[in-house]
Design a protein around this motif. Structure first.
Motif, short mmCIF file in Angstrom:
data_model
loop_
_atom_site.label_atom_id
_atom_site.label_comp_id
_atom_site.label_asym_id
_atom_site.label_seq_id
_atom_site.Cartn_x
_atom_site.Cartn_y
_atom_site.Cartn_z
N GLY A 47 -13.26 -21.06 52.26
CA GLY A 47 -13.53 -20.60 50.88
C GLY A 47 -12.21 -20.01 50.23
N ASP A 48 -12.10 -18.63 50.12
CA ASP A 48 -10.94 -18.17 49.55
C ASP A 48 -9.63 -17.69 50.38
OD1 ASP A 48 -12.25 -18.18 47.21
OD2 ASP A 48 -12.76 -16.41 47.05
N GLN A 132 0.03 -15.93 39.12
CA GLN A 132 -0.13 -15.00 40.13
C GLN A 132 -1.75 -14.39 39.79
OE1 GLN A 132 2.11 -14.45 42.83
NE2 GLN A 132 2.04 -16.29 42.09
N CYS A 133 -1.98 -14.25 38.52
CA CYS A 133 -3.12 -13.65 38.12
C CYS A 133 -4.44 -14.53 37.76
CB CYS A 133 -2.96 -12.74 36.94
SG CYS A 133 -2.52 -13.50 35.27
N GLU A 134 -4.42 -15.72 37.91
CA GLU A 134 -5.24 -16.41 37.57
C GLU A 134 -6.18 -17.12 38.95
OE1 GLU A 134 -4.32 -19.65 35.09
OE2 GLU A 134 -4.08 -18.20 33.12
N ILE A 135 -7.39 -17.65 38.69
CA ILE A 135 -7.88 -18.32 39.80
C ILE A 135 -7.95 -19.66 39.62
CG2 ILE A 135 -10.15 -18.60 40.91
CD1 ILE A 135 -10.87 -15.65 40.25
N TYR A 136 -7.42 -20.50 40.53
CA TYR A 136 -7.42 -22.00 40.25
C TYR A 136 -7.77 -22.56 41.51
CZ TYR A 136 -2.72 -20.85 41.26
OH TYR A 136 -1.53 -20.28 41.73
N HIS A 165 -14.36 -34.90 46.88
CA HIS A 165 -14.76 -36.23 47.65
C HIS A 165 -15.21 -35.75 48.85
CE1 HIS A 165 -14.18 -40.22 48.98
NE2 HIS A 165 -13.71 -39.80 50.34
N GLY A 166 -16.43 -36.47 49.28
CA GLY A 166 -16.98 -36.34 50.50
C GLY A 166 -17.97 -35.01 50.76
N GLY A 167 -17.85 -34.23 49.46
CA GLY A 167 -18.60 -33.01 49.65
C GLY A 167 -17.72 -31.90 50.45
N ALA A 168 -16.31 -32.21 50.34
CA ALA A 168 -15.48 -31.19 50.88
C ALA A 168 -15.35 -29.86 50.23
CB ALA A 168 -13.90 -31.83 50.73
N LEU A 169 -15.20 -28.86 50.89
CA LEU A 169 -15.20 -27.59 50.44
C LEU A 169 -13.88 -27.14 49.54
CD1 LEU A 169 -16.48 -24.72 50.37
CD2 LEU A 169 -14.88 -24.14 52.39
N ILE A 170 -14.06 -26.93 48.38
CA ILE A 170 -12.80 -26.65 47.48
C ILE A 170 -12.20 -25.18 47.85
CG2 ILE A 170 -12.25 -26.30 44.98
CD1 ILE A 170 -14.45 -27.95 44.19
N HIS A 171 -10.97 -25.30 47.92
CA HIS A 171 -10.29 -23.94 48.35
C HIS A 171 -9.94 -23.39 46.91
CE1 HIS A 171 -10.39 -24.52 52.70
NE2 HIS A 171 -10.28 -25.65 52.20
N TRP A 172 -9.97 -22.09 46.88
CA TRP A 172 -9.52 -21.54 45.52
C TRP A 172 -8.48 -20.55 45.63
CZ3 TRP A 172 -11.68 -22.92 40.89
CH2 TRP A 172 -12.72 -23.66 40.98
N HIS A 173 -7.55 -20.50 44.89
CA HIS A 173 -6.45 -19.41 45.00
C HIS A 173 -7.16 -18.16 44.19
CE1 HIS A 173 -3.56 -17.15 42.55
NE2 HIS A 173 -2.95 -16.89 43.60
N VAL A 174 -7.27 -17.19 44.77
CA VAL A 174 -7.82 -15.75 44.25
C VAL A 174 -6.48 -14.55 44.47
CG1 VAL A 174 -9.39 -14.03 44.41
CG2 VAL A 174 -10.09 -16.35 44.75
N PRO A 175 -6.13 -14.03 43.31
CA PRO A 175 -4.85 -13.11 43.54
C PRO A 175 -5.37 -12.27 44.48
CG PRO A 175 -5.61 -13.92 41.13
CD PRO A 175 -6.67 -14.34 41.91
N SER A 176 -4.15 -11.85 45.14
CA SER A 176 -4.48 -10.70 46.14
C SER A 176 -3.85 -9.08 45.08
CB SER A 176 -3.27 -10.75 47.01
OG SER A 176 -1.94 -10.87 46.65
#
Length: 208
Positions: A47-48, A132-136, A165-176
């Motif tokens: 995940g994040d 630095q402040c957005e989720i993408y 592709h292939g149902g791979a888990l999407i990784h998200w950038h979440v600001p710290s």
């Protein structure tokens, strides 16, 4: 892309940036830097959970943010434009280079008489803030997938997003919290202070 291929590609890009200055191709060079810095994260966990490791961005910073004040105007604008592309989706790796980012923006905005340099500095500031402040979404590989054919195996992936592709888990950038603090620092230094000066009838709005 395996590590060996990535290292070879990164070496070619950094060498190109060190040896060439192509003002009329700044947009394309910026997109190249964006690709290098955004498609190779050291991911851990699920995940994040994202580390701050980004070898592509680290390598580009050593080339693009050094000695800007000693370069010609065209060379400085070209490198700042490339830096704006590199920082756009660089994630938490930006934090350890915060002083260089601030110095680069400060240099560009210190010359309001130079329209192109000033505009490039604004672009770098805008991309630094958003990164630095957005989720993408982030990914080690974001190009469209090809069909995979093997013994008893055929996966139709042509044109599909690598992130899906292939149902791979999407990784998200979440600001710290550290990134949010850096965002606030940038806003206070380059935006809020400027607005306060503009609202003061006794202040000069010529210089930043």
């Amino acid at each position: 892309m395996d590590d060996e291929t990535f290292v070879s590609a990164l070496r070619s890009v950094t060498k190109f940036l060190e040896e060439e200055t192509l003002p009329h191709a700044a947009k394309d060079a910026s997109l190249l830097c964006q690709a290098v810095a955004s498609t190779r994260f050291d991911l851990s966990g699920n995940g994040d959970c994202v580390t701050d490791k980004n070898p592509g961005f680290d390598a580009l910073m050593s080339v693009l943010a050094e000695d800007l004040e000693h370069r010609s105007n065209k060379s400085a604008i070209y490198r700042l434009r490339c830096l704006a592309g590199a920082v756009r989706f660089a994630g938490r790796a930006v934090i350890k280079h915060r002083e260089k980012i601030i110095s680069a923006v400060e240099y560009a905005l210190s010359k309001p008489g130079d329209k192109h340099l000033f505009k490039t500095g604004c672009k770098l500031l805008r991309h630094s803030l958003s990164s630095q402040c957005e989720i993408y979404p982030i990914s080690q590989c974001s190009h469209p997938m090809r069909s995979i054919v093997g013994e008893g195996l055929r996966i139709e992936g042509m044109g599909k997003s690598a992130q899906l592709h292939g149902g791979a888990l999407i990784h998200w950038h979440v600001p710290s919290s550290e990134q949010i603090d850096f965002t606030a620092q940038l806003l206070n230094k380059f935006s809020l202070q400027r607005l306060k000066e503009m609202g003061d009838p006794l202040s000069s709005i010529v210089q930043w």
